[in-house]
Write an enzyme that holds these catalytic residues in place. Structure first.
Site, PDB file in Angstrom:
ATOM      1  N   THR A   1       4.422   2.507   5.742  1.00 37.97           N
ATOM      2  CA  THR A   1       2.901   2.124   6.059  1.00 37.97           C
ATOM      3  C   THR A   1       2.021   3.206   6.880  1.00 37.97           C
ATOM      4  O   THR A   1       2.747   3.304   7.878  1.00 37.97           O
ATOM      5  CB  THR A   1       2.901   0.708   6.614  1.00 37.97           C
ATOM      6  OG1 THR A   1       1.458   0.232   6.815  1.00 37.97           O
ATOM      7  CG2 THR A   1       3.663   0.449   7.499  1.00 37.97           C
TER       8      THR A   1
ATOM      9  N   ASP B   1      -0.331   2.152   8.679  1.00 37.11           N
ATOM     10  CA  ASP B   1      -0.819   1.466   9.767  1.00 37.11           C
ATOM     11  C   ASP B   1       0.021   1.666  11.099  1.00 37.11           C
ATOM     12  O   ASP B   1      -0.365   1.266  12.186  1.00 37.11           O
ATOM     13  CB  ASP B   1      -1.173   0.140   9.646  1.00 37.11           C
ATOM     14  CG  ASP B   1      -2.215  -0.141   8.534  1.00 37.11           C
ATOM     15  OD1 ASP B   1      -3.040   0.873   8.313  1.00 37.11           O
ATOM     16  OD2 ASP B   1      -2.343  -1.397   7.970  1.00 37.11           O
TER      17      ASP B   1
ATOM     18  N   ASP C   1       2.409  -0.507  11.851  1.00 34.82           N
ATOM     19  CA  ASP C   1       2.335  -1.849  12.532  1.00 34.82           C
ATOM     20  C   ASP C   1       3.607  -2.508  12.362  1.00 34.82           C
ATOM     21  O   ASP C   1       3.521  -3.868  12.346  1.00 34.82           O
ATOM     22  CB  ASP C   1       1.012  -2.577  11.917  1.00 34.82           C
ATOM     23  CG  ASP C   1       1.202  -2.870  10.374  1.00 34.82           C
ATOM     24  OD1 ASP C   1       1.923  -2.055   9.873  1.00 34.82           O
ATOM     25  OD2 ASP C   1       0.318  -3.507   9.834  1.00 34.82           O
TER      26      ASP C   1
ATOM     27  N   ARG D   1      -6.216  -2.695   9.323  1.00 36.35           N
ATOM     28  CA  ARG D   1      -6.967  -3.876   9.157  1.00 36.35           C
ATOM     29  C   ARG D   1      -6.380  -4.759  10.267  1.00 36.35           C
ATOM     30  O   ARG D   1      -7.176  -5.565  10.825  1.00 36.35           O
ATOM     31  CB  ARG D   1      -6.195  -4.485   7.843  1.00 36.35           C
ATOM     32  CG  ARG D   1      -7.025  -5.864   7.220  1.00 36.35           C
ATOM     33  CD  ARG D   1      -6.484  -6.431   5.958  1.00 36.35           C
ATOM     34  NE  ARG D   1      -6.888  -5.395   5.032  1.00 36.35           N
ATOM     35  CZ  ARG D   1      -6.497  -5.252   3.665  1.00 36.35           C
ATOM     36  NH1 ARG D   1      -5.605  -6.118   3.360  1.00 36.35           N
ATOM     37  NH2 ARG D   1      -7.035  -4.436   2.998  1.00 36.35           N
TER      38      ARG D   1
ATOM     39  N   ARG E   1       1.147  -5.608  -5.511  1.00 32.95           N
ATOM     40  CA  ARG E   1       1.415  -6.650  -4.998  1.00 32.95           C
ATOM     41  C   ARG E   1       1.607  -7.753  -6.156  1.00 32.95           C
ATOM     42  O   ARG E   1       0.815  -7.784  -6.870  1.00 32.95           O
ATOM     43  CB  ARG E   1       0.066  -6.830  -3.953  1.00 32.95           C
ATOM     44  CG  ARG E   1       0.187  -6.004  -2.909  1.00 32.95           C
ATOM     45  CD  ARG E   1      -0.868  -6.140  -2.046  1.00 32.95           C
ATOM     46  NE  ARG E   1      -0.904  -5.580  -0.922  1.00 32.95           N
ATOM     47  CZ  ARG E   1      -1.401  -4.298  -0.745  1.00 32.95           C
ATOM     48  NH1 ARG E   1      -2.088  -4.001  -1.687  1.00 32.95           N
ATOM     49  NH2 ARG E   1      -1.423  -3.520   0.540  1.00 32.95           N
TER      50      ARG E   1
ATOM     51  N   ASP F   1       5.282  -5.139   6.129  1.00 35.01           N
ATOM     52  CA  ASP F   1       5.977  -6.364   6.350  1.00 35.01           C
ATOM     53  C   ASP F   1       6.064  -7.427   5.178  1.00 35.01           C
ATOM     54  O   ASP F   1       6.898  -8.011   4.904  1.00 35.01           O
ATOM     55  CB  ASP F   1       4.933  -7.233   7.515  1.00 35.01           C
ATOM     56  CG  ASP F   1       5.198  -6.681   8.763  1.00 35.01           C
ATOM     57  OD1 ASP F   1       6.482  -6.136   9.003  1.00 35.01           O
ATOM     58  OD2 ASP F   1       4.527  -7.108   9.798  1.00 35.01           O
TER      59      ASP F   1
ATOM     60  N   GLY G   1       0.864  -1.077  -0.202  1.00 35.31           N
ATOM     61  CA  GLY G   1      -0.064  -0.139  -0.051  1.00 35.31           C
ATOM     62  C   GLY G   1       0.826   1.301  -0.068  1.00 35.31           C
ATOM     63  O   GLY G   1       1.901   1.261   0.598  1.00 35.31           O
TER      64      GLY G   1
END
Length: 321
Positions: free
Chosen positions: A125, A127, A129, A171, A72, A103, A11
């Protein structure tokens, strides 16, 4: 090294362009040729490269998205796809790769490193994360975008004594939801890291605040909790009598001009990644911890676990009544 490649994968995140710029200019200033890989690992397989120099990255530090595009790649996840990518690297004389992504992107970098192509990952990213990092490129911009949009929604919620149920990205991680909820004064925040009960954590909290004469509400929901925000809004309206509306912010959260923090951190990380490759050091992930830029072994980074700050979560709910 004489030639390196840089790619963006997964993303998109605001600040990726700033990282690409830093990689290219650091390499050029040190006599290293740079190939930009178009559309992530697919480009690495197919030899879809663009020659990059000092001027090819002019005026991109302020742009969202990624000038190299992202995709992707299912083919890259196969052994044959991996072999194609390695053959392409050998053919073009690529001796190291900087991978900007999350990741999944780092797993690809790890696999390439294991097969003799040194790679350095940069965490990009929204997120936030990546376990080895306190902060990932794009997170600050996304958080500020959410805050601005929720502030606008609040204006109309307040005008009509409504409850706005707002879904934000995340997510598998609730960092965006938690921190945007705090920044916007949300009455309730639902995140995947914490078990919740709609009746207890949303309905009862709203009824409690209603008794203190509060008439409009913001509920922030991370997409990863699996709650249908439209149905949640209907349930809230039925049980509290407060007119409720659902809003899914969606991909507007990914775009926009990167903040100063994202531009600065991306620049530092891009510079750091090239310096690692100049020392023939690969199989690393660049990380930001307490404003310091450092690096970890990819295997170590991928095996780390990141947990939500429960103290912050408790603070959020203690002050939002």
């Amino acid at each position: 090294m004489k030639t390196i490649a840089v790619l963006t994968s997964g993303g998109d995140a605001p600040g990726m362009n700033a990282a690409v710029r830093a990689v290219v200019r650091t390499a050029c200033e040190n006599g290293i040729r740079v190939l930009g890989v178009v559309r992530g690992y697919n480009g690495l397989i197919n030899g879809d490269f663009v020659e990059m120099d000092l001027r090819s990255v002019s005026d991109i530090i302020n742009r969202g998205g990624t000038i190299l595009y992202s995709a992707r790649s299912t083919e890259f996840a196969t052994e044959e796809g991996m072999r194609k990518a390695i053959r392409t690297c050998r053919e073009y004389g690529i001796e190291g790769v900087v991978v900007i992504g999350g990741d999944g992107s780092f797993r690809g970098a790890r696999d390439l490193s294991e097969r003799g192509i040194p790679c350095v990952g940069i965490p990009g990213t929204i997120d936030n994360d990546i376990a080895c990092c306190d902060y990932t490129i794009g997170y600050d911009t996304c958080l500020n975008t959410i805050m601005e949009m929720v502030d606008r929604i609040r204006d109309t919620s307040e005008s009509h004594d409504r409850c706005s149920v707002i879904e934000v990205m995340g997510r598998h991680a609730g960092y965006l939801a938690l921190n945007s909820g705090i920044a916007c004064g949300a009455t309730a925040i639902l995140i995947p890291e914490v078990d919740f009960d709609i009746e207890k954590h949303v309905i009862e909290r709203m009824k409690k605040t209603q008794r203190t004469d509060k008439k409009h509400f913001i509920i922030v929901v991370a997409e990863g909790v699996g709650v249908d925000v439209k149905k949640l809004a209907e349930e809230i309206q039925a049980k509290t009598g407060v007119e409720s509306r659902a809003t899914v912010l969606g991909h507007t959260q990914r775009g926009g001009y990167p903040t100063a923090k994202d531009r600065i951190m991306a620049t530092r990380m891009g510079n750091y990644a090239v310096k690692l490759l100049m020392k023939d050091i690969g199989n690393r992930v660049v990380a930001a911890q307490k404003e310091e830029v450092l690096d970890f072994d990819i295997f170590e980074a991928l095996n780390m676990k990141k947990s939500i700050d429960m103290e912050l979560y408790n603070v959020a709910h203690e002050v939002s009544i």
